[in-house]
Motif scaffolding. Structure first.
Motif, mmCIF file in Angstrom:
data_model
loop_
_atom_site.group_PDB
_atom_site.id
_atom_site.type_symbol
_atom_site.label_atom_id
_atom_site.label_comp_id
_atom_site.label_asym_id
_atom_site.label_seq_id
_atom_site.Cartn_x
_atom_site.Cartn_y
_atom_site.Cartn_z
ATOM 1 N N UNK A 578 0.837 -1.191 0.000
ATOM 2 C CA UNK A 578 0.000 0.000 0.000
ATOM 3 C C UNK A 578 0.874 1.245 0.000
ATOM 4 N N UNK A 579 1.998 1.183 0.731
ATOM 5 C CA UNK A 579 2.957 2.278 0.726
ATOM 6 C C UNK A 579 4.182 1.961 -0.111
ATOM 7 N N UNK A 580 4.753 0.784 0.094
ATOM 8 C CA UNK A 580 5.952 0.384 -0.645
ATOM 9 C C UNK A 580 5.598 0.122 -2.105
ATOM 10 N N UNK A 581 6.254 0.824 -2.991
ATOM 11 C CA UNK A 581 6.004 0.720 -4.437
ATOM 12 C C UNK A 581 6.952 -0.315 -5.024
ATOM 13 N N UNK A 582 6.436 -1.466 -5.461
ATOM 14 C CA UNK A 582 7.314 -2.525 -5.961
ATOM 15 C C UNK A 582 7.652 -2.411 -7.443
ATOM 16 N N UNK A 583 7.145 -1.396 -8.103
ATOM 17 C CA UNK A 583 7.339 -1.310 -9.555
ATOM 18 C C UNK A 583 8.779 -0.961 -9.925
ATOM 19 N N UNK A 584 9.254 -1.612 -10.938
ATOM 20 C CA UNK A 584 10.519 -1.224 -11.543
ATOM 21 C C UNK A 584 11.756 -1.623 -10.784
#
Length: 757
Positions: A578-584
């Motif tokens: 929800x907070x941690x952005x796993x993209x890229x």
């Protein structure tokens, strides 16, 4: 037909929108009314055809009307809207029947009624002689029971077409079981065949409750209450429903609100009721282009009603996909704004539920939902800032266990509440991580030059820096973090944190901590452990696929790089992200955005092809994840072993970043096709099971916020951007060894807006 039919009509005049007053009212938090459920055993059925929390059996030649073994719902004849229960029988010689109605057993409800009299309302179209009425027995939560009583001993001949309230002192129910029957713990009312008159009888039953004799009702359906009429009624219209809201009435006599609707602003008919503490009602109309007029009355313990409010008007309208998403986000957001604990500002575990219990992790999720609410204009920035300051004030005073908060706390006192068992009375590192995830996003959002925002920034920083993540390593030689610690029980629970599940964020934050960090190597030795310790932990899922963290198997043609079995419940793909952005980015093993997407796709494929023949499953009804189902809690996932037909709506609706088209199909189906059953004041109810004709009676704090937040991440990336902008996050990723990669995964092809200040 109802008690309201004889009420006089009131002139309909529009309610003015008083902006300042409206803002003040919005800031008042409502909560589930525990006191209400200390008296009510039955008021209405969410199921429209047969009441799930009922049962019946019959022996020929007697007869009993049942719908799939349940009592039918009376939709047109009721004492309080919108429905009642229908008991239709024929008592024949040498036959028998029994029908039971039990208390709804939602999470954290204690069956402990307060009062000395059993009350219920009954109605017969044709009238029933007292001698032909059934017997009545009670059963308690320990399965002890009373001796049967003749219902006719407590009611005269039931006159045709007239509502009558039955009143039976609890002292009349003598123990009939081996051990003592406890009337205050009554969880079931049972009607049993008595006189075998071989005639058909129908009894409509409504409003079963236990209360004091002084709070008895009246047989006069037009009784007037001294309660004031609700004020400032307003209506907000959407595609298939209209939300009605009014100012709360602060009076101990208040027991319910009655909502009336008219299609012409003249003939107002009762359509529903609302419990104290919630001053909102959702009227699901079912199609766009319909205009409705509403009035509301307050109702007291004796069922007397206030005069009607002024009227409010709404017209449903067609909505675009974007408008539907905003509608859903706003509805779920209300759980954290309107249903938060009024003193702490924290998130209630469930509504209805126990009003004391605020949940730490759900509060972190709620903080992120509040940020979305501010950013989309659901509330003002000042309102959001005030609520965050209230939450932080509560957290500063609440007990901490080496900086870690407990899973559940008393919203009034901050006291730790050991909800699960006696060992659960200390720090909970996973729940604290979810809370911290939200706090860090809020720290970056409320980062303006005003004194209030600067103060909030500093106070959140202090909370963040005083979490002793390293303590939960147990020792400097430990290769993992542990979930719980208690001053009384120490490490008794001994739950090693090992992936893959919802807890990745714990390791990321522990490594990122500027004051109590753990070595970056723990990410691989603890979370992603590929040795014996990790394999032993994962074998608890009863699948050897993925027991060494990496999986590599293909399910329905979809490869899963990391995860046990077919991926598990979908909240694994939501809570840490929800907070941690796993993209890229990727660690040694996978790109977690793509891995999460594949988990969602596998879940969808299972519901399409291998669903165990559960009713409703398909392209627009999917998303298995954990929830309370008809038989209690189950971490529903795409395996026949862990699937009982319960669909938890947050599963698909929180997966918008991964499966936008399939998630949108789910939204449209549950709103447009199932909305009359599941759409409520905080959006979709927690779950439903079409195979068992069951609808969840609750909304869950852990499940509504991920919908609002993950849809926002899909639309704008707002919460991802905020959390990732914390200065401690980028260095942590570097220490763990996350590497950038060229990725085709995007948030949304149509929306790239940065967050609005």
């Amino acid at each position: 037909m109802s008690l309201e039919s004889s009420l006089s009509e009131f002139l309909g005049i529009s309610v003015r929108f008083l902006c300042l007053l409206g803002l003040l009212i919005l800031a008042r938090s409502a909560c589930a009314d525990t006191e209400y459920y200390r008296h009510i055993l039955f008021d209405n059925s969410l199921e429209t055809d047969a009441y799930y929390y009922s049962a019946g059996k019959v022996s020929s030649p007697s007869s009993l009307e049942l719908d799939h073994g349940k009592l039918p719902v009376s939709k047109t004849v009721f004492y309080t809207p919108p429905n009642a229960l229908r008991l239709k029988w024929r008592s024949a010689p040498a036959g028998g029947w029994e029908a039971s109605i039990r208390a709804i057993d939602f999470r954290n409800r204690q069956i402990s009624f307060r009062g000395d009299v059993l009350y219920f309302w009954c109605f017969s179209e044709e009238g029933i002689p007292a001698s032909n009425l059934p017997l009545i027995q009670l059963s308690d939560a320990n399965r002890e029971f009373s001796k049967p009583l003749k219902l006719g001993s407590f009611i005269k001949d039931l006159a045709a077409g007239k509502w009558v309230q039955v009143q039976i002192p609890l002292r009349e129910f003598k123990t009939g079981s081996l051990h003592s029957f406890q009337p205050d713990r009554t969880d079931k009312v049972v009607f049993v065949q008595d006189t075998a008159d071989a005639a058909d009888h129908t009894l409509i039953i409504d409003e079963i409750k236990i209360d004091d004799a002084a709070d008895s009702g009246t047989t006069a359906s037009e009784a007037v209450s001294k309660l004031p009429a609700p004020r400032n009624l307003s209506a907000e219209s959407y595609e298939r429903h209209i939300d009605i809201r009014w100012d709360p009435i602060d009076a101990s006599e208040l027991e319910r609100y009655i909502v009336y609707r008219s299609w012409d602003n003249h003939d107002f008919q009762p359509i529903g009721m609302q419990v104290p503490g919630i001053n909102r009602y959702t009227d699901y109309i079912g199609k766009p282009g319909k205009t409705a007029f509403y009035k509301v009355a307050a109702s007291d313990h004796g069922y007397g009603k206030s005069s009607l409010s002024e009227s409010a008007t709404g017209t449903t309208r067609s909505m675009s996909d974007d408008e539907l998403l905003t509608m859903l986000q706003k509805a779920c957001f209300r759980y954290y704004w309107e249903a938060a604990h009024p003193k702490a500002g924290m998130t209630l575990e469930n509504v209805p539920g126990d009003d004391r219990i605020v949940a730490t992790g759900a509060s972190g999720f709620g903080i992120m939902a509040l940020i979305v609410g501010v950013d989309r204009g659901f509330i003002s920035r000042d309102q959001g800032l005030e609520r965050l300051a209230r939450i932080v004030s509560f957290l500063e005073k609440a007990p901490r266990y080496h900086g870690v908060w407990s899973h559940f706390m008393d919203g009034e006192t901050g006291e730790t509440l050991p909800v699960f068992d006696m060992f659960d009375n200390g720090g909970d590192l996973v729940e604290t991580a979810f809370l911290t995830e939200g706090l860090l996003a809020a720290r970056q959002y409320f980062n303006g030059p005003s004194d209030g925002e600067r103060d909030l920034f500093a106070r959140i920083s202090q909370l963040w820096e005083t979490v002793e993540w390293d303590w939960y390593r147990r020792s400097s030689q430990s290769d993992a973090l542990y979930w719980h610690w208690s001053p009384q029980w120490s490490w008794y629970i001994n739950h090693r944190l090992t992936g893959f599940n919802e807890a990745m964020i714990v390791y990321l934050l522990a490594i990122a901590s500027p004051t109590h960090s753990v070595p970056a190597e723990l990410y691989y030795s603890g979370w992603a452990n590929q040795g014996a310790a990790g394999a032993k932990y994962r074998r608890g899922s009863e699948s050897s696929e993925g027991e060494r963290y990496t999986n590599g198997h293909t399910y329905y043609g979809i490869k899963l790089e990391v995860g046990v079995g077919s991926g598990g419940p979908l909240f694994f793909a939501h809570y840490s992200y929800m907070g941690f952005d796993p993209r890229g980015i990727h660690d040694r093993y996978t790109d977690y955005f793509q891995n999460n997407r594949n988990m969602a796709r596998i879940n969808l494929a299972y519901c399409l092809r291998d669903s165990g023949h559960y009713k409703g499953y398909g392209a627009n009804f999917w998303g298995l994840t954990a929830s309370d189902g008809p038989d209690g809690y189950l971490p529903h996932e795409p395996t026949l072993k862990d699937d009982d037909g319960t669909m938890t709506f947050t599963g698909a609706l929180s997966s918008f970043p991964y499966t936008s088209e399939a998630s949108l199909a789910m939204l449209k189906h549950i709103y447009r096709d199932l909305g009359s059953q599941v759409w409520g004041v905080y959006g979709p109810r927690d779950a439903m099971n079409l195979s068992q004709d069951w609808i969840s009676p609750i909304f869950m704090g852990l499940n509504q916020a991920p919908i609002t937040v993950m849809i926002e991440n899909y639309r704008t990336g707002l919460i991802w951007k905020l959390f990732m902008s914390n200065p401690e996050i980028r260095p942590m990723l570097d220490r763990v060894g996350f590497k950038p990669e060229v990725s085709k995964t995007k948030v949304s092809p149509k929306t790239r807006a940065a967050h609005r200040p």
